[in-house]
Write a protein that holds these residues in place. Structure first.
Motif, short mmCIF file in Angstrom:
data_model
loop_
_atom_site.label_atom_id
_atom_site.label_comp_id
_atom_site.label_asym_id
_atom_site.label_seq_id
_atom_site.Cartn_x
_atom_site.Cartn_y
_atom_site.Cartn_z
N LEU A 206 0.83 -1.20 0.00
CA LEU A 206 0.00 0.00 0.00
C LEU A 206 0.87 1.26 0.00
CD1 LEU A 206 -2.72 -1.11 2.58
CD2 LEU A 206 -2.88 -1.12 0.09
N ALA A 207 1.93 1.23 0.77
CA ALA A 207 2.83 2.38 0.81
C ALA A 207 3.48 2.61 -0.55
CB ALA A 207 3.89 2.18 1.89
N ASN A 208 3.85 1.53 -1.22
CA ASN A 208 4.45 1.65 -2.55
C ASN A 208 3.46 2.24 -3.55
OD1 ASN A 208 6.64 1.00 -4.52
ND2 ASN A 208 5.06 -0.37 -5.36
N GLU A 214 6.10 3.59 4.76
CA GLU A 214 5.06 2.96 5.59
C GLU A 214 4.68 3.86 6.76
OE1 GLU A 214 5.97 -1.06 6.68
OE2 GLU A 214 6.84 -1.53 4.71
N ARG A 215 5.65 4.51 7.33
CA ARG A 215 5.38 5.39 8.47
C ARG A 215 4.52 6.58 8.04
NH1 ARG A 215 10.05 7.89 12.50
NH2 ARG A 215 8.62 8.98 13.94
N SER A 216 4.82 7.16 6.86
CA SER A 216 4.04 8.31 6.39
C SER A 216 2.62 7.90 6.06
CB SER A 216 4.71 8.94 5.16
OG SER A 216 5.96 9.51 5.49
N LEU A 217 2.46 6.73 5.44
CA LEU A 217 1.12 6.26 5.10
C LEU A 217 0.30 6.05 6.37
CD1 LEU A 217 -0.95 5.29 3.03
CD2 LEU A 217 0.06 2.99 3.24
N ARG A 219 0.67 7.57 9.17
CA ARG A 219 0.34 8.89 9.71
C ARG A 219 -0.83 9.52 8.94
NH1 ARG A 219 4.91 10.93 9.14
NH2 ARG A 219 4.55 12.25 7.31
N HIS A 220 -0.84 9.38 7.60
CA HIS A 220 -1.93 9.91 6.79
C HIS A 220 -3.27 9.28 7.19
CE1 HIS A 220 -0.35 12.71 3.88
NE2 HIS A 220 0.63 11.89 3.55
N PHE A 221 -3.27 7.96 7.39
CA PHE A 221 -4.52 7.28 7.76
C PHE A 221 -5.06 7.79 9.09
CE2 PHE A 221 -4.42 4.42 4.28
CZ PHE A 221 -5.62 3.73 4.28
N VAL A 222 -4.19 7.88 10.07
CA VAL A 222 -4.63 8.35 11.38
C VAL A 222 -5.12 9.79 11.30
CG1 VAL A 222 -3.90 8.85 13.75
CG2 VAL A 222 -3.14 6.74 12.62
N GLN A 223 -4.43 10.62 10.52
CA GLN A 223 -4.78 12.03 10.42
C GLN A 223 -6.11 12.24 9.70
OE1 GLN A 223 -1.82 14.38 8.42
NE2 GLN A 223 -3.13 16.20 8.29
N HIS A 224 -6.33 11.52 8.60
CA HIS A 224 -7.50 11.79 7.76
C HIS A 224 -8.66 10.84 8.02
CE1 HIS A 224 -5.60 14.84 5.21
NE2 HIS A 224 -4.51 14.10 5.29
N LEU A 225 -8.39 9.63 8.50
CA LEU A 225 -9.46 8.65 8.69
C LEU A 225 -9.66 8.27 10.15
CD1 LEU A 225 -8.68 6.31 5.68
CD2 LEU A 225 -10.40 8.11 5.80
N GLY A 226 -8.74 8.68 11.00
CA GLY A 226 -8.91 8.44 12.43
C GLY A 226 -8.65 7.02 12.87
#
Length: 327
Positions: A206-208, A214-217, A219-226
């Motif tokens: 998924l990160a690819n 992987e760490r940035s992805l 972070r994006h999920f937690v930030q935008h989807l909770g």
């Protein structure tokens, strides 16, 4: 149990449709339509089915259902037996609201309301009672006054706390699909999950796809989807399983496999943790609701009176005039 299709006729000169429904009890009528639906239910209590969400509801229940999400209310009791149960239903089109938000900065908050409502929303306790202040205008004979009331209600709801109802991917492909409001990299991952959830989806894959670490992805999920990537994928898979359990008679082992669970014990465990029911009990809820309704209302061998099924124009018009009292 396939959801019936409801055709909502707005009329030639109206942007929204209001339906003032009054009846002794609200029957189980599992259906869907391409419009958003805001429903205020009064003097009624029973069970509310929104996608894969099954909840008890009470007086002044206020819910926003997204397009094509199967849903129904089924009452078991009137709070005041001497009065009718009432549902005030507002239908409006997705494109209409988005264009309004694009053209008028005053309505820009409506974008966030639609985004929040992608899985359906039940608004905080007390909000249904507060909505009563709009009812005179909402049920007016004047179409322009009804439209003004709907706009005021939607702006009010945009800032109101609410709880999501259905899981991503529950019953309709658009739930969990890219909304256009997340970063493009995250949208690519959501699309991949939506189409490939039945296969293993390692975080590295998924990160690819997103072009992120992987760490940035994460972070994006937690930030935008909770929630984490793994939690989101699990909700998508459980949502798909709920659709198969409600709509088909497939064995539970097949439902598990088609929903991305290679181990049925793991599927049963995760499903029960998410829904507080086993897969078999979840399926039985829908069967039981349909059976009780059929026993209580033999006339349901015909189409439910709240559903306008597309037929020949003359027949549909006659049926609509006979079965609905709508504005």
């Amino acid at each position: 149990m396939k959801a019936a299709y409801e055709h909502v006729d707005f009329g030639a000169n109206c942007s929204v449709r209001i339906y003032h429904r009054r009846l002794p009890r609200i029957p189980f009528e599992w259906h869907h339509h391409p419009e958003y639906e805001l429903t205020l239910t009064m003097n009624s209590q029973g069970k509310r089915y929104i996608g894969d969400s099954v909840s008890v509801y009470g007086d002044n229940d206020l819910v926003l259902v997204p397009p094509d999400m199967p849903h129904t209310w089924a009452s078991n009791l009137s709070i005041d037996p001497s009065s009718s149960q009432v549902a005030i239903v507002v239908w409006f089109d997705d494109t209409w609201v988005r264009r309004l938000a694009d053209l008028c900065p005053e309505y820009s908050d409506l974008r966030s309301l639609l985004r929040r409502a992608v899985c359906g929303l039940v608004f905080e306790e007390g909000s249904g009672a507060q909505m009563h202040r709009y009812l005179d205008r909402l049920l007016s004979e004047n179409a322009r006054e009804r439209l003004g009331a709907v706009l005021d209600i939607l702006v009010w709801l945009a800032d109101l706390p609410a709880t999501p109802l259905a899981s991503p991917s529950a019953f309709v492909a658009r739930v969990g699909a890219p909304s256009g409001y997340e970063p493009e990299q995250l949208n690519r991952v959501l699309s991949l999950i939506e189409t490939q959830f039945e296969r293993p989806l390692p975080l590295a894959t998924l990160a690819n796809a997103a072009g992120l670490s992987e760490r940035s992805l994460t972070r994006h999920f937690v930030q935008h989807l909770g929630e984490s990537v793994g939690q989101y994928i699990a909700r998508v898979r459980i949502g798909h399983a709920c659709r198969l359990l409600a709509d088909t008679a497939l064995p539970i082992s097949v439902v598990a496999a088609r929903s991305g669970f290679s181990n049925i014990a793991n599927f049963n465990r995760q499903f029960k943790a998410a829904k507080l029911l086993t897969p078999a009990a979840f399926r039985q809820q829908f069967k039981e609701a349909r059976r009780v309704e059929a026993e209580a209302s033999p006339s349901l061998l015909e189409r439910p009176p709240s559903l306008e099924i597309k037929r020949a124009p003359a027949t549909r018009g006659a049926e609509r005039g006979r079965q609905r009292r709508a504005l």
